[in-house]
Design a protein around this motif. Structure first.
Motif, PDB file in Angstrom:
ATOM      1  N   MET A   1       0.853  -1.213  -0.058  1.00  0.00           N
ATOM      2  CA  MET A   1       0.024  -0.041   0.201  1.00  0.00           C
ATOM      3  C   MET A   1       0.777   1.091  -0.121  1.00  0.00           C
ATOM      4  O   MET A   1       0.665   2.285  -0.652  1.00  0.00           O
ATOM      5  N   ARG A   2       1.984   1.155   1.110  1.00  0.00           N
ATOM      6  CA  ARG A   2       2.795   2.344   0.901  1.00  0.00           C
ATOM      7  C   ARG A   2       3.483   2.768  -0.415  1.00  0.00           C
ATOM      8  O   ARG A   2       3.415   3.992  -0.749  1.00  0.00           O
ATOM      9  N   LEU A   3       3.880   1.709  -0.961  1.00  0.00           N
ATOM     10  CA  LEU A   3       4.560   2.065  -2.527  1.00  0.00           C
ATOM     11  C   LEU A   3       3.429   2.668  -3.459  1.00  0.00           C
ATOM     12  O   LEU A   3       3.836   3.431  -4.252  1.00  0.00           O
ATOM     13  N   ALA A   4       2.512   2.282  -3.482  1.00  0.00           N
ATOM     14  CA  ALA A   4       1.369   2.624  -4.262  1.00  0.00           C
ATOM     15  C   ALA A   4       1.045   4.289  -3.919  1.00  0.00           C
ATOM     16  O   ALA A   4       0.804   4.888  -5.024  1.00  0.00           O
ATOM     17  N   LYS A   5       1.009   4.323  -2.731  1.00  0.00           N
ATOM     18  CA  LYS A   5       0.669   5.785  -2.513  1.00  0.00           C
ATOM     19  C   LYS A   5       1.787   6.517  -2.811  1.00  0.00           C
ATOM     20  O   LYS A   5       1.547   7.888  -3.469  1.00  0.00           O
ATOM     21  N   VAL A   6       3.229   6.288  -2.750  1.00  0.00           N
ATOM     22  CA  VAL A   6       4.351   7.127  -3.000  1.00  0.00           C
ATOM     23  C   VAL A   6       4.313   7.346  -4.536  1.00  0.00           C
ATOM     24  O   VAL A   6       4.487   8.401  -5.110  1.00  0.00           O
ATOM     25  N   GLU A   8       1.589   7.087  -6.548  1.00  0.00           N
ATOM     26  CA  GLU A   8       0.316   7.930  -6.740  1.00  0.00           C
ATOM     27  C   GLU A   8       0.696   9.403  -6.453  1.00  0.00           C
ATOM     28  O   GLU A   8       0.032  10.136  -7.256  1.00  0.00           O
ATOM     29  N   ARG A   9       1.408   9.839  -5.573  1.00  0.00           N
ATOM     30  CA  ARG A   9       1.587  11.077  -5.101  1.00  0.00           C
ATOM     31  C   ARG A   9       2.792  11.582  -6.230  1.00  0.00           C
ATOM     32  O   ARG A   9       3.056  12.795  -6.063  1.00  0.00           O
ATOM     33  N   GLY A  10       3.412  10.755  -6.902  1.00  0.00           N
ATOM     34  CA  GLY A  10       4.832  11.192  -7.762  1.00  0.00           C
ATOM     35  C   GLY A  10       5.952  11.560  -6.793  1.00  0.00           C
ATOM     36  O   GLY A  10       6.570  12.321  -7.134  1.00  0.00           O
ATOM     37  N   MET A  11       5.997  10.908  -5.729  1.00  0.00           N
ATOM     38  CA  MET A  11       7.328  10.971  -4.952  1.00  0.00           C
ATOM     39  C   MET A  11       8.295  10.242  -5.322  1.00  0.00           C
ATOM     40  O   MET A  11       9.537  10.297  -4.717  1.00  0.00           O
ATOM     41  N   CYS A  12       8.203   9.546  -6.410  1.00  0.00           N
ATOM     42  CA  CYS A  12       9.606   8.796  -6.638  1.00  0.00           C
ATOM     43  C   CYS A  12       9.867   8.964  -8.245  1.00  0.00           C
ATOM     44  O   CYS A  12       8.767   8.975  -8.988  1.00  0.00           O
TER      45      CYS A  12
END
Length: 70
Positions: A1-6, A8-12
């Protein structure tokens, strides 16, 4: 879930994929390196086999697989 959120937010940033010619060259370089490593291993194995058989060819020939050894 955490990677999906990262993601999704364009943080990587997206990972780098080299162009095809560079990937092929890198693969060939890796393959060549492995062949050289295998050849060196076999040469050392042959020299050890000769020494174990009490054949001290390295005292007569400087390079068993070079011009003087061939």
């Amino acid at each position: 879930m955490r990677l999906a959120k990262v993601a999704e937010r364009g943080m990587c940033r997206p990972s780098l994929v080299h162009p095809r010619p560079i990937r092929e060259l890198r693969n060939l370089t890796r393959y060549r390196r492995s062949l050289i490593r295998d050849r060196t291993r076999e040469m050392q194995r042959v020299e050890k086999l000769l020494e174990d058989a009490q054949i001290k060819i390295t005292s007569v020939v400087s390079d068993v697989f070079g011009v003087s050894g061939g």
